[in-house]
Design an enzyme around this catalytic site. Sequence first.
Site, PDB file in Angstrom:
ATOM      1  N   GLU A  11       0.696  -1.232  -0.073  1.00  0.00           N
ATOM      2  CA  GLU A  11      -0.508   0.022   0.018  1.00  0.00           C
ATOM      3  C   GLU A  11       0.540   1.474   0.160  1.00  0.00           C
ATOM      4  O   GLU A  11       1.640   1.305   0.698  1.00  0.00           O
ATOM      5  CB  GLU A  11      -0.580  -0.031   1.632  1.00  0.00           C
ATOM      6  CG  GLU A  11      -2.726  -0.949   0.932  1.00  0.00           C
ATOM      7  CD  GLU A  11      -3.077  -0.781   2.252  1.00  0.00           C
ATOM      8  OE1 GLU A  11      -3.484  -1.680   2.583  1.00  0.00           O
ATOM      9  OE2 GLU A  11      -3.362   0.140   3.097  1.00  0.00           O
ATOM     10  N   ASP A  71      -6.045   9.005  10.248  1.00  0.00           N
ATOM     11  CA  ASP A  71      -4.783   8.577  10.573  1.00  0.00           C
ATOM     12  C   ASP A  71      -4.640   9.050  12.018  1.00  0.00           C
ATOM     13  O   ASP A  71      -5.037  10.121  12.141  1.00  0.00           O
ATOM     14  CB  ASP A  71      -3.667   8.644   9.731  1.00  0.00           C
ATOM     15  CG  ASP A  71      -3.799   7.800   7.921  1.00  0.00           C
ATOM     16  OD1 ASP A  71      -3.717   6.904   8.351  1.00  0.00           O
ATOM     17  OD2 ASP A  71      -4.631   9.057   7.218  1.00  0.00           O
TER      18      ASP A  71
END
Lengths: 259, 392
Positions: free
Chosen positions: A51, A62
């Site tokens: 990724e 995040d």
Amino acid sequence: MSTNILTKRIEAARAQGRLALIPFLPGGYPDKKRFWDEIDKLDHSGADVIEIGMPFSDPVADGPVVEHASLKCLEAGVSLAWILSELAARKGRYQAGIVLMGYLNPVLQYGLARFAKDAASAGAHGVILADVPFEESDPIHAAFDPEGLALIPLVGLNTTPERMALYGSKAKGFAYFVSVLGTTGVRASFDTGLPPEVTRGLESAKKAFDVPVALGFGLKRPEQLAGLHGLADAAVFGSALIRHIDGGGDAAGFMQVWK
Amino acid sequence: MKKGYFGDFGGQFVPELLMPPLLELEDAMARILPSKEFQDELKSELAHFVGRPTALTFCPNLSAKLGVKLWLKREDLAHGGAHKVNNTIGQALLAKKLGKTRLLAETGAGQHGVASALAAARLGLSCTIYMGALDVERQSLNVRRMKLFGAEVVSVDSGTKTLKDAINAALRAWIAEQGTTHYCFGTAAGPHPFPLLVRELQAVISREARAQMLDQAGCLPDYVVACVGGGSNAIGAFHEFVSDASVKLVGVEAAGSGKPGDWHSAPLSKQGTPGVLHGMRSQLIQTDEGQILPSHSIAPGLDYPGVGPEHAALQASGRAQYVSVTDDVALDAFIELSRHEGIMPALESSHALGWVLKNAGGLKPGSHVVVCLSGRGDKDLDIVNDYLARKA
């Protein structure tokens, strides 16, 4: 339509009796040159899918580790155009499947249709857009599907079976199950054994999705993988690899620990 | 039209992990908000805690000077000193009905943080406020006020360390705490249903102002003017007038210093472009590559690189017009209103007033102009004193 490469890579790992390993690194981290060396190392060291983060100024899904790394990349001049053109220059080089992960706005400004075309032709097989829930996914599917680019759904502990089924009806590549109610880098509540709500969630996801299910967020130690066999098909490593590199290690050393 | 959209703007661009609490809130808006029980409680709180209705004040001295009839909708008189409490008391009531025990909120200047903290104290909820580290430093008085109301203030040290990062941090915290916690969003922006919910709770401004104009002036206003950051006081001031075609709606954004190359907070009237931030598609101040840029205004409450989606839609449809004025125009308006009418406006509201003072000559003589005076200016005295010292 032929089976997406991401599905194939994860199923190949399953055929070998192991979980597929999916490391994550923000595009251009720790710097623009070394990043591609680290991607090579991930590919050579057993990553089944890689990724690549598409840095965004406001990454709400995040935690601090990924946010800090992403902002550092932006300061160094990383752009989506740079990631796609560098990736295109390396097309065919990787054994691993390639996923781009990020947020919608940089993709929209690049141009949704142009992004789908350029990402697919650069060798990306799927995309995770952390701020696109099912309700907003129609235009994304309309752009990605014709290019064979999978929109990988993110579901979690609070996703009902009904909503999982909605995502399941459109999922390609694999589905990403978030093991904690939190952001990337949050410590999982389990050490070796899985807590019952994660087991229930994974079982529910396995029912809803024809594609493999990857578990992510909060994986810190290899012992945690043992409890996942039979419940998940793959494990995603987000902030763990960033921490490892920040601590002076490299991608090969990181993969060594988890293989 | 798709759920949660105003024209091309709005939507729900959040991680799936935030969809369940947003769906729960949508359900609460459909089921609880319109109920007689809720509306009765809200009316009672607005009357006896907030101090509504707020006055509509005619300004004789500035009207004579400007040649238009200037009216102020006095949100500065609401409890806490700004319109913010209309929203927080409503959301805190809703949170209680949902069985939540805690509010979390973001704040920039601290006005929404204070309004959330006092509503939480009133209703027996605990409260956590996320505030950018730079703002914690700049707005220490409001930090102390929040703490006195019993709120915990979390300093956010990421990104630009201002409002946009406080919103990111609050959204992240909500993911983890959604079971017990309501996110009391501060402006008519963010993911659906917040733009709609905040508008419903702020529309009391224009419901009152419309009735007060008919009562006190005997006619509808020709102009309704309000400052726009995220846009909650403006959408509240506009809403009841949207279907009155003769009423012109003017949103005034913050142009910052006005110097080329300096940051501003005017995505609608300057070079904003459509994009997705904080759960909504709206007009944003961003790079060509979709990275969000810092914003700036002397009015801390306008300092935001986005704007509520309904404003973007009202601009696109032409129903409202959006303009901007600079820091200095707002500061001059602050001083003018204080000297000539004995009312000290917040620097945010001073932008709306500044536009009227600057452009009154171009309005039809005798026009009735209602300015939403969204808050009081005591909080801004240090900034204004610095300005006066510089001018002297």
